[in-house]
Design a protein around this motif. Structure first.
Motif, PDB file in Angstrom:
ATOM      1  N   THR A  17       0.845  -1.188   0.000  1.00  0.00           N
ATOM      2  CA  THR A  17       0.000   0.000   0.000  1.00  0.00           C
ATOM      3  C   THR A  17       0.879   1.237   0.000  1.00  0.00           C
ATOM      4  N   ARG A  19       0.748   5.349   0.197  1.00  0.00           N
ATOM      5  CA  ARG A  19      -0.173   6.408   0.602  1.00  0.00           C
ATOM      6  C   ARG A  19       0.575   7.714   0.839  1.00  0.00           C
ATOM      7  N   TYR A  21      -0.376  12.347   1.381  1.00  0.00           N
ATOM      8  CA  TYR A  21      -1.396  13.387   1.444  1.00  0.00           C
ATOM      9  C   TYR A  21      -0.751  14.747   1.219  1.00  0.00           C
ATOM     10  N   THR A  47       1.070   9.141  -8.529  1.00  0.00           N
ATOM     11  CA  THR A  47       0.635   7.753  -8.667  1.00  0.00           C
ATOM     12  C   THR A  47       1.307   7.096  -9.866  1.00  0.00           C
ATOM     13  N   ALA A 177      -5.888  13.169   0.637  1.00  0.00           N
ATOM     14  CA  ALA A 177      -5.160  11.920   0.849  1.00  0.00           C
ATOM     15  C   ALA A 177      -5.330  11.007  -0.361  1.00  0.00           C
ATOM     16  N   SER A 178      -4.276  10.281  -0.664  1.00  0.00           N
ATOM     17  CA  SER A 178      -4.309   9.365  -1.802  1.00  0.00           C
ATOM     18  C   SER A 178      -3.680   8.046  -1.394  1.00  0.00           C
ATOM     19  N   PHE A 179      -4.206   6.946  -1.940  1.00  0.00           N
ATOM     20  CA  PHE A 179      -3.580   5.654  -1.689  1.00  0.00           C
ATOM     21  C   PHE A 179      -3.805   4.754  -2.885  1.00  0.00           C
ATOM     22  N   ARG A 181      -2.876   0.424  -4.074  1.00  0.00           N
ATOM     23  CA  ARG A 181      -2.392  -0.880  -3.626  1.00  0.00           C
ATOM     24  C   ARG A 181      -2.097  -1.741  -4.848  1.00  0.00           C
TER      25      ARG A 181
END
Length: 202
Positions: A17, A19, A21, A47, A177-179, A181
């Protein structure tokens, strides 16, 4: 006759993961010039950069090979890969700069113009993609390339595409916030070569 049964290899992979922000003041959101769209665009770029970096780290482990000149590189493409593959040359800018100056016996440059290729170039009939030295290599000045079928060589295990969410900040602001996986694994080590061209820089 009975058809040959397909053979499958198990490939271990483990989801990671990623992540992050970006904190933004409420004043910037209220008064800024489309600051929300600017930040969302930055998140998308981060990303993409994260994904590409992990793919290239996997690529660097695929059949590391040194070639001293373009003749050896051409031989690798001609005989080192099975014809079932669809090779593309992913080349560092420094390697491109050196090969770009080379000519054949008739005085013609080795690179050919090709408007369908991302770089606008072909080498030995193969599409060329030019990347920053420290992305496909380790540092500026690295003359490296991946020659092969990237789609066959590496698999991207997508468990969760990039998601963004606004979160309230405790002092009159918000955080975007960004994540994401995913995992990347080599799934066909015969599909290409990670090439070091000429003498590596110290």
């Amino acid at each position: 006759p009975e058809l040959a049964n397909p053979k499958f290899n198990e490939v271990p992979w483990s989801v990671e993961t990623y992540r992050g922000y970006i904190p933004v003041s409420q004043e910037a959101i209220d008064d800024g010039e489309n600051v929300v769209a600017i930040i969302a665009s930055e998140i998308n770029d981060q990303t993409l950069n994260t994904t590409n970096a992990e793919i290239l780290e996997a690529v660097k482990t695929i059949n590391p090979t040194e070639v001293s000149d373009v003749d050896e590189l051409k031989g690798l493409l001609n005989t080192g890969l099975k014809k079932k593959y669809n090779p593309v040359i992913f080349m560092s800018a420094s390697m491109f700069n050196e090969v770009d100056a080379l000519k054949d016996n008739n005085g013609r440059y080795l690179f050919q113009q090709d408007m369908t290729a991302q770089s606008g170039m072909r080498l030995f009939g193969y599409r060329v993609v030019i990347l920053d030295d420290d992305l496909i290599g380790e540092k500026d000045g690295d003359k490296v390339a991946f020659v092969g079928d990237l789609k066959r060589a590496v698999t991207y295990f997508d468990r969760k595409q990039a998601s963004v969410k606004w979160i309230d900040h405790m002092v009159y602001g918000q955080m975007l916030a960004s994540f994401i996986r995913f995992d990347v694994a080599v799934t066909d080590e015969n599909a290409g070569y990670y090439v070091t061209f000429g003498t590596p820089t110290p």
